[in-house]
Write a protein that holds these residues in place. Structure first.
Motif, PDB file in Angstrom:
ATOM      1  N   PHE A  39     -57.781 -34.861  -7.669  1.00 30.22           N
ATOM      2  CA  PHE A  39     -58.153 -33.680  -6.897  1.00 30.22           C
ATOM      3  C   PHE A  39     -59.377 -32.977  -7.483  1.00 30.22           C
ATOM      4  O   PHE A  39     -60.039 -32.204  -6.797  1.00 30.22           O
ATOM      5  CB  PHE A  39     -56.995 -32.685  -6.841  1.00 30.22           C
ATOM      6  CG  PHE A  39     -55.815 -33.178  -6.044  1.00 30.22           C
ATOM      7  CD1 PHE A  39     -55.976 -34.092  -5.030  1.00 30.22           C
ATOM      8  CD2 PHE A  39     -54.540 -32.716  -6.326  1.00 30.22           C
ATOM      9  CE1 PHE A  39     -54.885 -34.546  -4.299  1.00 30.22           C
ATOM     10  CE2 PHE A  39     -53.453 -33.156  -5.596  1.00 30.22           C
ATOM     11  CZ  PHE A  39     -53.624 -34.077  -4.583  1.00 30.22           C
ATOM     12  N   ALA A  40     -59.663 -33.218  -8.744  1.00 27.88           N
ATOM     13  CA  ALA A  40     -60.775 -32.528  -9.396  1.00 27.88           C
ATOM     14  C   ALA A  40     -62.132 -33.079  -8.966  1.00 27.88           C
ATOM     15  O   ALA A  40     -63.169 -32.494  -9.263  1.00 27.88           O
ATOM     16  CB  ALA A  40     -60.643 -32.636 -10.915  1.00 27.88           C
ATOM     17  N   ASP A  41     -62.123 -34.201  -8.256  1.00 29.42           N
ATOM     18  CA  ASP A  41     -63.380 -34.794  -7.779  1.00 29.42           C
ATOM     19  C   ASP A  41     -63.830 -34.025  -6.553  1.00 29.42           C
ATOM     20  O   ASP A  41     -63.689 -34.459  -5.417  1.00 29.42           O
ATOM     21  CB  ASP A  41     -63.165 -36.277  -7.459  1.00 29.42           C
ATOM     22  CG  ASP A  41     -64.464 -36.968  -7.069  1.00 29.42           C
ATOM     23  OD1 ASP A  41     -65.533 -36.416  -7.365  1.00 29.42           O
ATOM     24  OD2 ASP A  41     -64.393 -38.049  -6.467  1.00 29.42           O
ATOM     25  N   TRP A  42     -64.399 -32.863  -6.792  1.00 27.46           N
ATOM     26  CA  TRP A  42     -64.712 -31.882  -5.746  1.00 27.46           C
ATOM     27  C   TRP A  42     -66.107 -32.063  -5.195  1.00 27.46           C
ATOM     28  O   TRP A  42     -67.060 -32.258  -5.924  1.00 27.46           O
ATOM     29  CB  TRP A  42     -64.544 -30.490  -6.339  1.00 27.46           C
ATOM     30  CG  TRP A  42     -64.959 -29.364  -5.453  1.00 27.46           C
ATOM     31  CD1 TRP A  42     -64.195 -28.718  -4.526  1.00 27.46           C
ATOM     32  CD2 TRP A  42     -66.213 -28.703  -5.448  1.00 27.46           C
ATOM     33  NE1 TRP A  42     -64.899 -27.713  -3.935  1.00 27.46           N
ATOM     34  CE2 TRP A  42     -66.160 -27.682  -4.486  1.00 27.46           C
ATOM     35  CE3 TRP A  42     -67.403 -28.881  -6.158  1.00 27.46           C
ATOM     36  CZ2 TRP A  42     -67.228 -26.835  -4.222  1.00 27.46           C
ATOM     37  CZ3 TRP A  42     -68.485 -28.050  -5.887  1.00 27.46           C
ATOM     38  CH2 TRP A  42     -68.372 -27.042  -4.927  1.00 27.46           C
ATOM     39  N   ARG A  43     -66.219 -32.019  -3.869  1.00 25.50           N
ATOM     40  CA  ARG A  43     -67.526 -32.068  -3.220  1.00 25.50           C
ATOM     41  C   ARG A  43     -67.559 -30.985  -2.153  1.00 25.50           C
ATOM     42  O   ARG A  43     -66.701 -30.950  -1.262  1.00 25.50           O
ATOM     43  CB  ARG A  43     -67.772 -33.431  -2.584  1.00 25.50           C
ATOM     44  CG  ARG A  43     -67.842 -34.574  -3.575  1.00 25.50           C
ATOM     45  CD  ARG A  43     -68.032 -35.907  -2.857  1.00 25.50           C
ATOM     46  NE  ARG A  43     -68.105 -37.015  -3.804  1.00 25.50           N
ATOM     47  CZ  ARG A  43     -67.044 -37.632  -4.283  1.00 25.50           C
ATOM     48  NH1 ARG A  43     -65.839 -37.247  -3.941  1.00 25.50           N
ATOM     49  NH2 ARG A  43     -67.177 -38.651  -5.132  1.00 25.50           N
ATOM     50  N   SER A  44     -68.532 -30.134  -2.224  1.00 26.40           N
ATOM     51  CA  SER A  44     -68.649 -29.026  -1.285  1.00 26.40           C
ATOM     52  C   SER A  44     -68.756 -29.529   0.150  1.00 26.40           C
ATOM     53  O   SER A  44     -69.520 -30.444   0.439  1.00 26.40           O
ATOM     54  CB  SER A  44     -69.876 -28.179  -1.635  1.00 26.40           C
ATOM     55  OG  SER A  44     -69.996 -27.108  -0.739  1.00 26.40           O
ATOM     56  N   PHE A  45     -67.966 -28.935   1.023  1.00 29.13           N
ATOM     57  CA  PHE A  45     -67.985 -29.202   2.455  1.00 29.13           C
ATOM     58  C   PHE A  45     -67.572 -30.627   2.829  1.00 29.13           C
ATOM     59  O   PHE A  45     -67.792 -31.060   3.950  1.00 29.13           O
ATOM     60  CB  PHE A  45     -69.376 -28.896   3.054  1.00 29.13           C
ATOM     61  CG  PHE A  45     -69.806 -27.479   2.836  1.00 29.13           C
ATOM     62  CD1 PHE A  45     -69.128 -26.427   3.426  1.00 29.13           C
ATOM     63  CD2 PHE A  45     -70.890 -27.202   2.014  1.00 29.13           C
ATOM     64  CE1 PHE A  45     -69.516 -25.121   3.213  1.00 29.13           C
ATOM     65  CE2 PHE A  45     -71.290 -25.882   1.789  1.00 29.13           C
ATOM     66  CZ  PHE A  45     -70.593 -24.848   2.400  1.00 29.13           C
ATOM     67  N   ASP A  46     -67.000 -31.364   1.897  1.00 24.03           N
ATOM     68  CA  ASP A  46     -66.483 -32.697   2.199  1.00 24.03           C
ATOM     69  C   ASP A  46     -65.079 -32.536   2.760  1.00 24.03           C
ATOM     70  O   ASP A  46     -64.211 -31.932   2.126  1.00 24.03           O
ATOM     71  CB  ASP A  46     -66.463 -33.543   0.921  1.00 24.03           C
ATOM     72  CG  ASP A  46     -66.118 -35.013   1.203  1.00 24.03           C
ATOM     73  OD1 ASP A  46     -65.383 -35.273   2.163  1.00 24.03           O
ATOM     74  OD2 ASP A  46     -66.604 -35.879   0.457  1.00 24.03           O
ATOM     75  N   GLU A  47     -64.830 -33.087   3.941  1.00 24.20           N
ATOM     76  CA  GLU A  47     -63.522 -32.903   4.576  1.00 24.20           C
ATOM     77  C   GLU A  47     -62.391 -33.556   3.790  1.00 24.20           C
ATOM     78  O   GLU A  47     -61.220 -33.238   3.995  1.00 24.20           O
ATOM     79  CB  GLU A  47     -63.547 -33.455   5.997  1.00 24.20           C
ATOM     80  CG  GLU A  47     -63.757 -34.957   6.086  1.00 24.20           C
ATOM     81  CD  GLU A  47     -63.712 -35.462   7.515  1.00 24.20           C
ATOM     82  OE1 GLU A  47     -63.626 -36.689   7.701  1.00 24.20           O
ATOM     83  OE2 GLU A  47     -63.766 -34.631   8.434  1.00 24.20           O
ATOM     84  N   LYS A  48     -62.717 -34.460   2.872  1.00 25.52           N
ATOM     85  CA  LYS A  48     -61.686 -35.105   2.061  1.00 25.52           C
ATOM     86  C   LYS A  48     -61.315 -34.282   0.828  1.00 25.52           C
ATOM     87  O   LYS A  48     -60.364 -34.613   0.135  1.00 25.52           O
ATOM     88  CB  LYS A  48     -62.167 -36.492   1.626  1.00 25.52           C
ATOM     89  CG  LYS A  48     -62.334 -37.459   2.788  1.00 25.52           C
ATOM     90  CD  LYS A  48     -62.782 -38.826   2.293  1.00 25.52           C
ATOM     91  CE  LYS A  48     -62.960 -39.792   3.458  1.00 25.52           C
ATOM     92  NZ  LYS A  48     -63.415 -41.132   2.992  1.00 25.52           N
ATOM     93  N   THR A  49     -62.059 -33.230   0.556  1.00 28.96           N
ATOM     94  CA  THR A  49     -61.781 -32.390  -0.603  1.00 28.96           C
ATOM     95  C   THR A  49     -60.418 -31.713  -0.458  1.00 28.96           C
ATOM     96  O   THR A  49     -60.109 -31.133   0.582  1.00 28.96           O
ATOM     97  CB  THR A  49     -62.876 -31.324  -0.772  1.00 28.96           C
ATOM     98  OG1 THR A  49     -64.102 -31.979  -1.074  1.00 28.96           O
ATOM     99  CG2 THR A  49     -62.533 -30.369  -1.908  1.00 28.96           C
ATOM    100  N   GLN A  50     -59.590 -31.786  -1.488  1.00 32.04           N
ATOM    101  CA  GLN A  50     -58.250 -31.214  -1.440  1.00 32.04           C
ATOM    102  C   GLN A  50     -58.047 -30.084  -2.443  1.00 32.04           C
ATOM    103  O   GLN A  50     -56.957 -29.549  -2.565  1.00 32.04           O
ATOM    104  CB  GLN A  50     -57.206 -32.308  -1.665  1.00 32.04           C
ATOM    105  CG  GLN A  50     -57.172 -33.329  -0.532  1.00 32.04           C
ATOM    106  CD  GLN A  50     -56.126 -34.387  -0.767  1.00 32.04           C
ATOM    107  OE1 GLN A  50     -56.230 -35.196  -1.684  1.00 32.04           O
ATOM    108  NE2 GLN A  50     -55.094 -34.380   0.041  1.00 32.04           N
ATOM    109  N   LEU A  51     -59.094 -29.745  -3.180  1.00 30.02           N
ATOM    110  CA  LEU A  51     -59.000 -28.641  -4.137  1.00 30.02           C
ATOM    111  C   LEU A  51     -59.901 -27.506  -3.682  1.00 30.02           C
ATOM    112  O   LEU A  51     -61.123 -27.660  -3.652  1.00 30.02           O
ATOM    113  CB  LEU A  51     -59.423 -29.105  -5.532  1.00 30.02           C
ATOM    114  CG  LEU A  51     -59.485 -27.997  -6.597  1.00 30.02           C
ATOM    115  CD1 LEU A  51     -58.101 -27.446  -6.871  1.00 30.02           C
ATOM    116  CD2 LEU A  51     -60.127 -28.520  -7.874  1.00 30.02           C
ATOM    117  N   GLY A  52     -59.297 -26.384  -3.327  1.00 33.75           N
ATOM    118  CA  GLY A  52     -60.070 -25.228  -2.905  1.00 33.75           C
ATOM    119  C   GLY A  52     -60.185 -24.207  -4.019  1.00 33.75           C
ATOM    120  O   GLY A  52     -59.524 -24.321  -5.063  1.00 33.75           O
TER     121      GLY A  52
END
Length: 204
Positions: A39-52
């Motif tokens: 979950f720490a693999d964060w990408r801004s505005f990526d719909e697959k991102t699961q960590l807010g």
């Protein structure tokens, strides 16, 4: 526009304390930590991102303080345990274990991506740890044993108990907790009646 699945939305009833049978705890812990680290693999505005992000900077500071207090009391960090150095109020997905009773992670509710893992040798021990909290909104119990199912239903101190399913909100059934998680119910017929005025007439 395609709607997102429930798993892609933030939830106020997300699981936080994981009480696991000792016989499967090693396997569960390994897979759980691996998933949390992903979950720490964060990408801004990526719909697959699961960590807010958390609501604000104070929320990050408060969460980290409770994590550090738990570690100082003897809890062990399996992954995470610190704010993320990136724009926004992000905290690293964190997993704690070996949690002593004196630490915030034992009983308190962490508002952020922090999970606590407890190992137990019996269903009775699992219930004791689950109930050893001033909160009691929802509980999710997983078992194929009919006797354990009945035990969880009767003994877990929560306003909602889900068996072999994650706690969820459904307009057809009452939603609410016990202890410091509130009183009264939303949703279902009980929720409807909360907004109904009843006239009491007593005549002798």
């Amino acid at each position: 526009m395609e709607s997102k699945s429930p798993e892609q939305w933030a939830s106020c009833i997300a699981a936080k304390r994981f009480i696991v049978a000792d016989s499967i705890a090693d396997d569960f812990q390994e897979k759980f930590v691996s998933r949390m680290e992903g979950f720490a693999d964060w990408r801004s505005f990526d719909e697959k991102t699961q960590l807010g992000p958390l609501a604000n900077a104070d929320a990050v500071t408060s969460l980290d303080a409770d994590v550090q207090k738990s570690v100082a009391a003897g809890a062990r960090v399996l992954t995470g345990g610190h704010p993320l150095k990136r724009p926004g109020n992000f905290y690293a997905p964190t997993v704690l274990t070996d949690i002593p009773k004196e630490s915030p992670a034992y009983r308190e509710e962490f508002f952020g991506p922090v999970a606590s893992i407890f190992r137990v040798r019996s269903a009775d021990e699992a219930i004791q740890i689950a109930n050893d909290s001033r909160f009691g909104l929802g509980a999710s119990a997983w078992t194929n044993d009919p006797k354990e199912t009945e035990l969880f239903i009767n003994e877990l101190q929560a306003g909602m108990v889900f068996l072999n399913k994650m706690v969820a909100s459904d307009p057809r059934v009452p939603f609410g907790g016990v202890k410091h998680s509130g009183h009264g119910r939303e949703l279902g017929v009980h929720g409807i009646r909360e907004f109904v005025n009843i006239k009491t007439v007593w005549q002798q």
